[in-house]
Design a protein around this motif. Structure first.
Motif, PDB file in Angstrom:
ATOM      1  N   GLY A  14      -0.557  35.219   3.315  1.00  0.00           N
ATOM      2  CA  GLY A  14      -0.195  33.859   3.663  1.00  0.00           C
ATOM      3  C   GLY A  14      -0.271  32.870   2.512  1.00  0.00           C
ATOM      4  O   GLY A  14       0.032  31.689   2.695  1.00  0.00           O
ATOM      5  N   PHE A  15      -0.667  33.328   1.314  1.00  0.00           N
ATOM      6  CA  PHE A  15      -0.749  32.452   0.143  1.00  0.00           C
ATOM      7  C   PHE A  15       0.634  32.250  -0.476  1.00  0.00           C
ATOM      8  O   PHE A  15       1.569  33.013  -0.230  1.00  0.00           O
ATOM      9  CB  PHE A  15      -1.676  33.054  -0.914  1.00  0.00           C
ATOM     10  CG  PHE A  15      -3.149  32.853  -0.658  1.00  0.00           C
ATOM     11  CD1 PHE A  15      -3.998  32.446  -1.674  1.00  0.00           C
ATOM     12  CD2 PHE A  15      -3.696  33.068   0.603  1.00  0.00           C
ATOM     13  CE1 PHE A  15      -5.357  32.259  -1.455  1.00  0.00           C
ATOM     14  CE2 PHE A  15      -5.043  32.891   0.836  1.00  0.00           C
ATOM     15  CZ  PHE A  15      -5.878  32.484  -0.191  1.00  0.00           C
ATOM     16  N   THR A  16       0.757  31.215  -1.297  1.00  0.00           N
ATOM     17  CA  THR A  16       1.947  30.999  -2.117  1.00  0.00           C
ATOM     18  C   THR A  16       1.679  31.542  -3.508  1.00  0.00           C
ATOM     19  O   THR A  16       0.636  31.256  -4.095  1.00  0.00           O
ATOM     20  CB  THR A  16       2.280  29.499  -2.208  1.00  0.00           C
ATOM     21  OG1 THR A  16       2.652  29.008  -0.919  1.00  0.00           O
ATOM     22  CG2 THR A  16       3.435  29.256  -3.178  1.00  0.00           C
ATOM     23  N   LEU A  39      -5.959  22.538 -11.851  1.00  0.00           N
ATOM     24  CA  LEU A  39      -6.648  22.909 -10.614  1.00  0.00           C
ATOM     25  C   LEU A  39      -7.926  23.691 -10.869  1.00  0.00           C
ATOM     26  O   LEU A  39      -8.629  24.043  -9.913  1.00  0.00           O
ATOM     27  CB  LEU A  39      -5.711  23.736  -9.725  1.00  0.00           C
ATOM     28  CG  LEU A  39      -4.438  23.032  -9.239  1.00  0.00           C
ATOM     29  CD1 LEU A  39      -3.575  23.983  -8.431  1.00  0.00           C
ATOM     30  CD2 LEU A  39      -4.800  21.802  -8.405  1.00  0.00           C
ATOM     31  N   ASN A  40      -8.216  23.956 -12.163  1.00  0.00           N
ATOM     32  CA  ASN A  40      -9.424  24.704 -12.530  1.00  0.00           C
ATOM     33  C   ASN A  40      -9.511  26.011 -11.746  1.00  0.00           C
ATOM     34  O   ASN A  40     -10.554  26.338 -11.148  1.00  0.00           O
ATOM     35  CB  ASN A  40     -10.674  23.852 -12.298  1.00  0.00           C
ATOM     36  CG  ASN A  40     -11.892  24.394 -13.023  1.00  0.00           C
ATOM     37  OD1 ASN A  40     -11.781  25.089 -14.029  1.00  0.00           O
ATOM     38  ND2 ASN A  40     -13.074  24.097 -12.492  1.00  0.00           N
ATOM     39  N   MET A  41      -8.445  26.765 -11.753  1.00  0.00           N
ATOM     40  CA  MET A  41      -8.352  27.983 -10.947  1.00  0.00           C
ATOM     41  C   MET A  41      -9.123  29.131 -11.605  1.00  0.00           C
ATOM     42  O   MET A  41      -8.886  29.441 -12.774  1.00  0.00           O
ATOM     43  CB  MET A  41      -6.880  28.377 -10.757  1.00  0.00           C
ATOM     44  CG  MET A  41      -6.052  27.321 -10.054  1.00  0.00           C
ATOM     45  SD  MET A  41      -4.299  27.758  -9.915  1.00  0.00           S
ATOM     46  CE  MET A  41      -4.386  29.100  -8.706  1.00  0.00           C
ATOM     47  N   PRO A  42     -10.018  29.782 -10.888  1.00  0.00           N
ATOM     48  CA  PRO A  42     -10.752  30.913 -11.449  1.00  0.00           C
ATOM     49  C   PRO A  42      -9.881  32.172 -11.504  1.00  0.00           C
ATOM     50  O   PRO A  42      -9.002  32.370 -10.659  1.00  0.00           O
ATOM     51  CB  PRO A  42     -11.914  31.101 -10.481  1.00  0.00           C
ATOM     52  CG  PRO A  42     -11.395  30.582  -9.181  1.00  0.00           C
ATOM     53  CD  PRO A  42     -10.471  29.447  -9.518  1.00  0.00           C
ATOM     54  N   LEU A  84      -6.064  25.653  -1.546  1.00  0.00           N
ATOM     55  CA  LEU A  84      -4.619  25.401  -1.482  1.00  0.00           C
ATOM     56  C   LEU A  84      -3.835  26.635  -1.060  1.00  0.00           C
ATOM     57  O   LEU A  84      -2.606  26.568  -0.948  1.00  0.00           O
ATOM     58  CB  LEU A  84      -4.116  24.931  -2.853  1.00  0.00           C
ATOM     59  CG  LEU A  84      -4.587  23.560  -3.323  1.00  0.00           C
ATOM     60  CD1 LEU A  84      -4.172  23.307  -4.773  1.00  0.00           C
ATOM     61  CD2 LEU A  84      -4.055  22.459  -2.423  1.00  0.00           C
ATOM     62  N   ARG A  85      -4.555  27.743  -0.864  1.00  0.00           N
ATOM     63  CA  ARG A  85      -3.904  29.029  -0.547  1.00  0.00           C
ATOM     64  C   ARG A  85      -2.813  29.315  -1.587  1.00  0.00           C
ATOM     65  O   ARG A  85      -1.653  29.560  -1.254  1.00  0.00           O
ATOM     66  CB  ARG A  85      -3.324  29.011   0.874  1.00  0.00           C
ATOM     67  CG  ARG A  85      -4.395  28.832   1.945  1.00  0.00           C
ATOM     68  CD  ARG A  85      -3.826  28.784   3.345  1.00  0.00           C
ATOM     69  NE  ARG A  85      -3.220  30.043   3.753  1.00  0.00           N
ATOM     70  CZ  ARG A  85      -3.900  31.103   4.188  1.00  0.00           C
ATOM     71  NH1 ARG A  85      -5.222  31.051   4.262  1.00  0.00           N
ATOM     72  NH2 ARG A  85      -3.272  32.192   4.556  1.00  0.00           N
ATOM     73  N   SER A 117       3.287  34.431   1.502  1.00  0.00           N
ATOM     74  CA  SER A 117       4.245  33.771   2.397  1.00  0.00           C
ATOM     75  C   SER A 117       5.518  33.381   1.657  1.00  0.00           C
ATOM     76  O   SER A 117       6.598  33.330   2.243  1.00  0.00           O
ATOM     77  CB  SER A 117       3.615  32.532   3.032  1.00  0.00           C
ATOM     78  OG  SER A 117       3.241  31.584   2.041  1.00  0.00           O
ATOM     79  N   ARG A 118       5.383  33.099   0.364  1.00  0.00           N
ATOM     80  CA  ARG A 118       6.540  32.772  -0.469  1.00  0.00           C
ATOM     81  C   ARG A 118       6.142  32.936  -1.931  1.00  0.00           C
ATOM     82  O   ARG A 118       4.967  32.837  -2.287  1.00  0.00           O
ATOM     83  CB  ARG A 118       7.032  31.346  -0.227  1.00  0.00           C
ATOM     84  CG  ARG A 118       5.978  30.275  -0.508  1.00  0.00           C
ATOM     85  CD  ARG A 118       6.413  28.902  -0.080  1.00  0.00           C
ATOM     86  NE  ARG A 118       5.329  27.942  -0.196  1.00  0.00           N
ATOM     87  CZ  ARG A 118       5.380  26.686   0.231  1.00  0.00           C
ATOM     88  NH1 ARG A 118       6.492  26.238   0.801  1.00  0.00           N
ATOM     89  NH2 ARG A 118       4.337  25.880   0.100  1.00  0.00           N
TER      90      ARG A 118
END
Length: 267
Positions: A14-16, A39-42, A84-85, A117-118
């Motif tokens: 379900g994530f983008t 977004l400081n994404m790990p 934010l998925r 999801s996309r």
């Protein structure tokens, strides 16, 4: 194949997914850098494949050892933001010419097995190859696979333009049209694969030229944010005037984009 950083494999159902195509000006990769850094994404894993040119280096998003600057980075890494998925696959090296089809097959297989999801492919194309109809309006274009056609109304409301097909034989037979993305790397092939495999894919690309493509990266991410709402815009007109439409955070590694300055001793 995807190798998680932890013992357990994270769920992306379900994530983008956002991924760049290694294309003219590296605009997609620069845009992915801005998203990951802001977004400081790990990092949650990496891709182990022989389809990409090998590479290893320091963490491009940290500036000190305490901040993980000594962490090893590779040519294809996966970052995630659970709130934010959102997942970003950052690709840092070109695809080997003899492995293009294998890489596309690997990527499509992972997208399908992960249950995204996309998928949004960030790309670019040579500006000097545009035909007359592509010279009108903004330099941004999009493509949607049949499985993601529902997003078309939203993108058109944003004022986006679908990538025009061009004449296969200009001046000879203008009725036969084809999809033409010069300088787009795997963009066209991956889009075709996703259409065939019923994968929900959006291609977001910018016409540009080689050079300092940092402004193009900001343009691409700003347009993408209008659609996906990844980062909030400044609440006041004063802040917007000072910071631009979005306060994107530039990675520390961008200081080395153009190398060091000219040594004054040569003069």
């Amino acid at each position: 194949m995807f190798i998680p950083s932890e013992d357990s494999t994270p769920s992306f159902k379900g994530f983008t997914l956002i991924a760049p195509a290694v294309s003219v000006g590296n605009v997609g990769q620069l845009a992915a850098d801005l998203i990951i850094s802001t977004l400081n994404m790990p990092r949650v894993g990496h891709f182990h494949t022989d389809c990409l040119v090998p590479m290893a280096g320091n963490n491009p998003y940290s500036s000190s050892a305490a901040d993980g600057a000594d962490q090893l980075s590779t040519n294809a890494e996966v970052y995630s933001h659970s709130g934010l998925r959102l997942v970003v696959l950052q690709i840092r090296t070109p695809v080997l010419q003899t492995k293009v089809k294998s890489f596309r097959k690997l990527l499509v297989s992972w997208i399908k097995s992960s249950g995204f999801s996309r998928t949004v492919l960030l790309s670019s194309s040579h500006a000097f190859h545009r035909d007359d109809q592509q010279l009108h309006g903004a330099a941004l274009r999009y493509l949607l696979s049949p499985a993601l056609q529902d997003a078309g109304d939203t993108l058109r409301e944003l004022g986006w333009t679908e990538l025009e097909r061009v004449s296969a034989f200009p001046g000879i037979n203008d009725s036969e049209k084809r999809l033409y993305i010069p300088g787009g790397g795997v963009t066209k092939g991956l889009y075709t694969d996703c259409c065939t495999e019923s994968v929900p894919l959006a291609v977001v690309l910018l016409f540009c030229s080689e050079g300092d493509n940092v402004p193009d990266a900001f343009t691409l991410t700003n347009h993408l944010n209008d659609w996906l709402h990844l980062v909030e815009k400044p609440v006041s007109a004063h802040l917007e005037k000072q910071q631009g439409s979005i306060p994107w955070r530039v990675p520390s590694s961008w200081r080395l984009l153009f190398g060091s300055g000219i040594p004054p001793l040569i003069y």
